[in-house]
Design a protein around this motif. Structure first.
Motif, PDB file in Angstrom:
ATOM      1  N   VAL B 138      11.029  31.431   8.588  1.00 52.70           N
ATOM      2  CA  VAL B 138      11.820  31.342  10.368  1.00 52.70           C
ATOM      3  C   VAL B 138      13.450  31.318  10.088  1.00 52.70           C
ATOM      4  O   VAL B 138      13.919  30.579   8.729  1.00 52.70           O
ATOM      5  CB  VAL B 138      11.754  30.227  10.789  1.00 52.70           C
ATOM      6  N   VAL B 139      14.033  32.267  10.705  1.00 47.91           N
ATOM      7  CA  VAL B 139      15.883  32.469  10.494  1.00 47.91           C
ATOM      8  C   VAL B 139      15.854  31.570  12.033  1.00 47.91           C
ATOM      9  O   VAL B 139      15.958  32.140  13.064  1.00 47.91           O
ATOM     10  CB  VAL B 139      16.725  33.281  10.550  1.00 47.91           C
ATOM     11  N   VAL B 140      16.558  30.002  12.343  1.00 49.26           N
ATOM     12  CA  VAL B 140      17.101  29.652  13.504  1.00 49.26           C
ATOM     13  C   VAL B 140      18.289  30.070  13.552  1.00 49.26           C
ATOM     14  O   VAL B 140      19.345  29.814  13.092  1.00 49.26           O
ATOM     15  CB  VAL B 140      16.801  28.448  13.746  1.00 49.26           C
ATOM     16  N   VAL B 141      18.651  31.030  14.488  1.00 53.83           N
ATOM     17  CA  VAL B 141      20.003  31.759  15.012  1.00 53.83           C
ATOM     18  C   VAL B 141      20.580  30.788  15.530  1.00 53.83           C
ATOM     19  O   VAL B 141      20.401  30.477  17.062  1.00 53.83           O
ATOM     20  CB  VAL B 141      20.864  32.868  15.214  1.00 53.83           C
ATOM     21  N   GLY B 142      21.814  29.518  15.429  1.00 54.48           N
ATOM     22  CA  GLY B 142      22.311  28.769  16.741  1.00 54.48           C
ATOM     23  C   GLY B 142      21.812  27.255  16.198  1.00 54.48           C
ATOM     24  O   GLY B 142      21.074  26.856  16.406  1.00 54.48           O
ATOM     25  N   GLY B 143      23.022  26.066  16.229  1.00 54.47           N
ATOM     26  CA  GLY B 143      23.059  24.785  15.782  1.00 54.47           C
ATOM     27  C   GLY B 143      23.390  24.217  17.240  1.00 54.47           C
ATOM     28  O   GLY B 143      23.848  23.331  16.281  1.00 54.47           O
ATOM     29  N   GLY B 144      23.091  24.786  18.106  1.00 55.71           N
ATOM     30  CA  GLY B 144      23.178  23.613  19.111  1.00 55.71           C
ATOM     31  C   GLY B 144      21.989  22.892  19.407  1.00 55.71           C
ATOM     32  O   GLY B 144      20.880  22.567  18.606  1.00 55.71           O
ATOM     33  N   PRO B 145      21.987  21.426  19.910  1.00 59.39           N
ATOM     34  CA  PRO B 145      20.687  20.800  20.334  1.00 59.39           C
ATOM     35  C   PRO B 145      19.645  21.371  20.337  1.00 59.39           C
ATOM     36  O   PRO B 145      18.448  21.860  19.799  1.00 59.39           O
ATOM     37  CB  PRO B 145      20.385  20.040  21.666  1.00 59.39           C
ATOM     38  N   LEU B 146      18.931  22.639  21.023  1.00 60.09           N
ATOM     39  CA  LEU B 146      17.823  23.532  20.937  1.00 60.09           C
ATOM     40  C   LEU B 146      17.761  24.173  19.147  1.00 60.09           C
ATOM     41  O   LEU B 146      16.435  23.959  19.125  1.00 60.09           O
ATOM     42  CB  LEU B 146      18.685  24.986  21.789  1.00 60.09           C
ATOM     43  N   VAL B 161      12.773  27.420   7.105  1.00 57.27           N
ATOM     44  CA  VAL B 161      13.615  27.360   8.348  1.00 57.27           C
ATOM     45  C   VAL B 161      15.289  27.345   7.004  1.00 57.27           C
ATOM     46  O   VAL B 161      15.770  26.636   6.483  1.00 57.27           O
ATOM     47  CB  VAL B 161      13.991  26.390   9.051  1.00 57.27           C
ATOM     48  N   THR B 162      15.321  28.716   7.905  1.00 55.78           N
ATOM     49  CA  THR B 162      17.335  28.988   7.707  1.00 55.78           C
ATOM     50  C   THR B 162      17.848  28.704   9.339  1.00 55.78           C
ATOM     51  O   THR B 162      17.243  29.249   9.847  1.00 55.78           O
ATOM     52  CB  THR B 162      17.579  29.926   7.217  1.00 55.78           C
ATOM     53  N   LEU B 163      18.915  27.564   8.984  1.00 51.27           N
ATOM     54  CA  LEU B 163      20.266  27.807  10.266  1.00 51.27           C
ATOM     55  C   LEU B 163      21.364  28.522  10.309  1.00 51.27           C
ATOM     56  O   LEU B 163      21.857  28.071   9.099  1.00 51.27           O
ATOM     57  CB  LEU B 163      19.159  26.172  10.864  1.00 51.27           C
ATOM     58  N   VAL B 164      21.115  29.391  10.293  1.00 49.84           N
ATOM     59  CA  VAL B 164      22.345  29.825  10.853  1.00 49.84           C
ATOM     60  C   VAL B 164      23.279  28.869  12.001  1.00 49.84           C
ATOM     61  O   VAL B 164      22.917  29.371  13.273  1.00 49.84           O
ATOM     62  CB  VAL B 164      22.306  31.575  10.979  1.00 49.84           C
ATOM     63  N   HIS B 165      24.628  29.049  11.409  1.00 48.81           N
ATOM     64  CA  HIS B 165      25.930  28.263  12.787  1.00 48.81           C
ATOM     65  C   HIS B 165      27.172  28.288  12.437  1.00 48.81           C
ATOM     66  O   HIS B 165      27.341  27.393  10.665  1.00 48.81           O
ATOM     67  CB  HIS B 165      24.801  27.129  13.243  1.00 48.81           C
ATOM     68  N   ARG B 166      28.126  28.615  12.730  1.00 48.00           N
ATOM     69  CA  ARG B 166      29.365  28.820  12.034  1.00 48.00           C
ATOM     70  C   ARG B 166      29.726  26.851  12.858  1.00 48.00           C
ATOM     71  O   ARG B 166      29.968  26.873  13.852  1.00 48.00           O
ATOM     72  CB  ARG B 166      30.292  29.554  13.115  1.00 48.00           C
ATOM     73  N   GLY B 167      29.930  26.092  11.271  1.00 49.67           N
ATOM     74  CA  GLY B 167      30.756  25.297  11.379  1.00 49.67           C
ATOM     75  C   GLY B 167      29.417  24.269  11.789  1.00 49.67           C
ATOM     76  O   GLY B 167      28.309  24.428  11.050  1.00 49.67           O
ATOM     77  N   LEU B 168      29.643  22.672  12.033  1.00 47.97           N
ATOM     78  CA  LEU B 168      28.576  21.783  11.650  1.00 47.97           C
ATOM     79  C   LEU B 168      27.840  21.601  12.967  1.00 47.97           C
ATOM     80  O   LEU B 168      27.845  21.863  14.104  1.00 47.97           O
ATOM     81  CB  LEU B 168      29.444  20.567  11.873  1.00 47.97           C
ATOM     82  N   PRO B 169      26.977  21.187  12.793  1.00 50.10           N
ATOM     83  CA  PRO B 169      25.778  21.727  13.751  1.00 50.10           C
ATOM     84  C   PRO B 169      26.108  20.420  14.944  1.00 50.10           C
ATOM     85  O   PRO B 169      26.014  20.070  14.957  1.00 50.10           O
ATOM     86  CB  PRO B 169      24.323  21.491  13.570  1.00 50.10           C
ATOM     87  N   MET B 170      25.754  21.280  16.125  1.00 48.34           N
ATOM     88  CA  MET B 170      25.607  20.251  17.178  1.00 48.34           C
ATOM     89  C   MET B 170      26.756  19.298  17.949  1.00 48.34           C
ATOM     90  O   MET B 170      27.543  18.349  18.226  1.00 48.34           O
ATOM     91  CB  MET B 170      24.847  19.266  17.206  1.00 48.34           C
ATOM     92  N   LEU B 222      10.171  35.904  10.789  1.00 45.64           N
ATOM     93  CA  LEU B 222      10.593  36.132  12.069  1.00 45.64           C
ATOM     94  C   LEU B 222      12.017  35.467  12.321  1.00 45.64           C
ATOM     95  O   LEU B 222      12.808  34.396  11.779  1.00 45.64           O
ATOM     96  CB  LEU B 222       9.713  35.376  13.638  1.00 45.64           C
ATOM     97  N   VAL B 223      12.339  35.321  13.962  1.00 42.46           N
ATOM     98  CA  VAL B 223      13.522  34.937  14.294  1.00 42.46           C
ATOM     99  C   VAL B 223      14.004  33.984  15.526  1.00 42.46           C
ATOM    100  O   VAL B 223      12.955  34.339  16.417  1.00 42.46           O
ATOM    101  CB  VAL B 223      14.822  35.639  14.379  1.00 42.46           C
ATOM    102  N   VAL B 224      14.331  32.626  15.075  1.00 39.57           N
ATOM    103  CA  VAL B 224      13.973  32.093  16.769  1.00 39.57           C
ATOM    104  C   VAL B 224      16.422  31.900  17.289  1.00 39.57           C
ATOM    105  O   VAL B 224      16.644  31.840  15.997  1.00 39.57           O
ATOM    106  CB  VAL B 224      13.584  30.785  16.416  1.00 39.57           C
ATOM    107  N   SER B 225      16.133  32.740  18.516  1.00 42.39           N
ATOM    108  CA  SER B 225      17.608  32.808  18.797  1.00 42.39           C
ATOM    109  C   SER B 225      17.304  31.788  19.668  1.00 42.39           C
ATOM    110  O   SER B 225      16.596  31.442  20.513  1.00 42.39           O
ATOM    111  CB  SER B 225      17.721  33.580  19.165  1.00 42.39           C
ATOM    112  N   ALA B 226      18.889  30.951  19.585  1.00 41.22           N
ATOM    113  CA  ALA B 226      19.278  29.421  20.549  1.00 41.22           C
ATOM    114  C   ALA B 226      20.745  29.992  20.611  1.00 41.22           C
ATOM    115  O   ALA B 226      21.283  29.366  19.546  1.00 41.22           O
ATOM    116  CB  ALA B 226      18.099  28.282  19.806  1.00 41.22           C
ATOM    117  N   VAL B 227      21.030  30.880  21.208  1.00 31.94           N
ATOM    118  CA  VAL B 227      22.319  30.668  21.384  1.00 31.94           C
ATOM    119  C   VAL B 227      22.520  31.177  23.265  1.00 31.94           C
ATOM    120  O   VAL B 227      23.814  31.743  22.768  1.00 31.94           O
ATOM    121  CB  VAL B 227      22.404  32.591  20.990  1.00 31.94           C
TER     122      VAL B 227
END
Lengths: 65, 376
Positions: B138-146, B161-170, B222-227
């Motif tokens: 899984v790639v999760v796009v977006g490092g907000g709380p969701l 799982v890999t999480l892509v987020h620019r900067g420190l998540p949350m 698969l990708v999970v988008s949380a953007v």
């Protein structure tokens, strides 16, 4: 006079306490943060607070029957 | 006022309808809901719904008390605020004297690919949970709380799982102090972070390819988008109610004299400027304020509530009362030990308090947040 009853599905309760904030006279979280329904039978005068408490629970642990 | 129409049957629409009735309105209430089933709690969808140790249990909310007519599985497609008419997707018109707009938001996504998942509705959560059971990468796009909650759920289900987020998540949502703790715990649990922006997603024969600004592309099953989410205001496009594409209310949730809005769809004017704060308690408070402004305007008070945010992930729980603790102010440790990742913290100047991995009822947390005097 009709009364309603507050029912708690305890395993669902996560202890947010938003219900206590809505209806502090009817329920509270004890020192272990377990919800205690102080007044399960709700008369017309407390119905609004009870409805608010039931509505605000984010895990739907409370019911008014 | 004889006819109140509520467009939207999430917690905001439901609460608004109930409040209208409670305030003594004895006319007709009609509720239009896009989803063809009862209202449920959305926050639980990305938390307990992905917990492999629990059965998927949808938190359906207590039934409405507004005794209105419900039109579920039905969407509003246009509004004419001059003739007070809403057009529905089946071609029918709905006439109203008072209108409550609570159409919520939709999850943003990059593509229409089936391998790109989002979580906004109960159907979304059910589909993702089912798919994760076969332990895809899984790639999760977006490092907000969701995004972080979903990454936590996917790892708990045994996925890579890999999480892509620019900067420190949350960081933006919970402040740097807690964001660093959560990032550390997530790394310990095996979450891989990629600090970059996503430019596009592509479906490949093997899965999904995630293109980034500077790093090489990632591949996953698969990708999970949380953007983020986009307010559902397309149906208001020709209504004249939008300004710069936004549905903006005053502090009483009013859009026009006989139109109010509540929940995630609405931007509201506040002393701090225009804001949209799509969280559970806000939706409920807005709904009550909006309903009051509509049918009992004399009793309406401007929106003013203590913000409450919580997240559950990596077997940790965080609750924050008040503004996001992202200031220079050093918190007071009211209880516990932050080094042990278990503490109650208080920022007196900011008016905020937070409980990390300590059960703390909200009334108590709110009281602590509002305590301005520093006790030593």
């Amino acid at each position: 006079m009709t009364t309603s009853r507050i029912e708690l599905d305890r395993p669902r309760c996560e202890g947010h306490g938003l219900c206590e904030e809505a209806a502090p006279d009817l329920m509270h979280l004890d020192d272990d943060d377990e919800l205690v329904i102080d007044q399960p039978e709700v008369g017309p005068e407390d119905l609004q607070a009870a409805q608010d408490a039931v509505r605000v629970c984010p895990v739907a642990a409370l019911k008014l029957v | 006022m004889q006819h109140v129409a509520v467009i939207g049957n999430g917690v905001a629409g439901l609460t608004a309808g109930d409040t209208v009735r409670r305030l003594g309105f004895d006319g007709k209430i009609i509720v239009v809901g896009q989803e063809d089933h009862a209202t449920y709690s959305r926050p639980a969808l990305s938390k307990s719904a992905l917990d492999p140790s629990r059965d998927l249990e949808v938190s359906y909310l207590p039934e409405a008390t507004h005794r209105g007519v419900e039109r579920l599985g039905c969407t509003a497609v246009a509004l004419d605020p001059v003739s007070n008419r809403v057009t529905l997707d089946d071609g029918a018109y709905l006439e109203y004297d008072g209108l409550i707009i609570a159409t919520g938001t939709s999850a943003r996504r990059f593509t229409d690919c089936k391998r790109e998942y989002v979580v906004r509705s109960v159907e979304d959560a059910v589909a993702l949970r089912k798919r994760l059971q076969s332990q895809p990468s899984v790639v999760v796009v977006g490092g907000g709380p969701l995004g972080m909650e979903l990454a936590s759920g996917a790892i708990a289900m045994g996925c890579e799982v890999t999480l892509v987020h620019r900067g420190l998540p949350m960081e933006h949502h919970i402040g740097p102090l807690f964001a660093e703790i959560f990032a550390d715990v997530a790394s310990e649990r095996g979450l891989r972070f990629v600090d970059d922006y996503v430019t596009s997603l592509h479906e490949t024969p093997e899965g999904m390819s995630v293109h980034l600004t500077s790093e090489p592309a990632l591949t996953a099953d698969l990708v999970v988008s949380a953007v983020g989410d986009a307010p559902n205001v397309q149906w208001l496009a020709t209504s004249g109610l939008l300004s710069d594409g936004r549905l903006v209310t005053d502090q009483y949730c009013r859009v026009r004299e006989n139109i109010v809005a509540a929940g995630d769809v609405a931007w509201s004017v506040s002393p701090a400027g225009l804001q949209r704060n799509p969280v559970w308690t806000n939706a409920i408070e807005q709904a009550k304020t909006a309903a009051t402004a509509l049918v009992a305007p004399g009793a309406a008070e401007p929106l003013n509530f203590q913000s409450y945010f919580w997240t559950d992930q990596w077997d940790m729980n965080l609750k924050i009362s008040g503004a996001v603790p992202n200031t220079e102010e050093e918190p007071i440790v009211a209880k516990g030990d932050l080094g042990q990742r278990s503490a109650v913290l208080h920022w007196p100047q900011l008016g905020s308090a937070a409980a990390l991995n300590i059960r703390m009822p909200i009334p108590r947390l709110h009281r602590l947040a509002r305590t301005s005097t520093v006790t030593v």
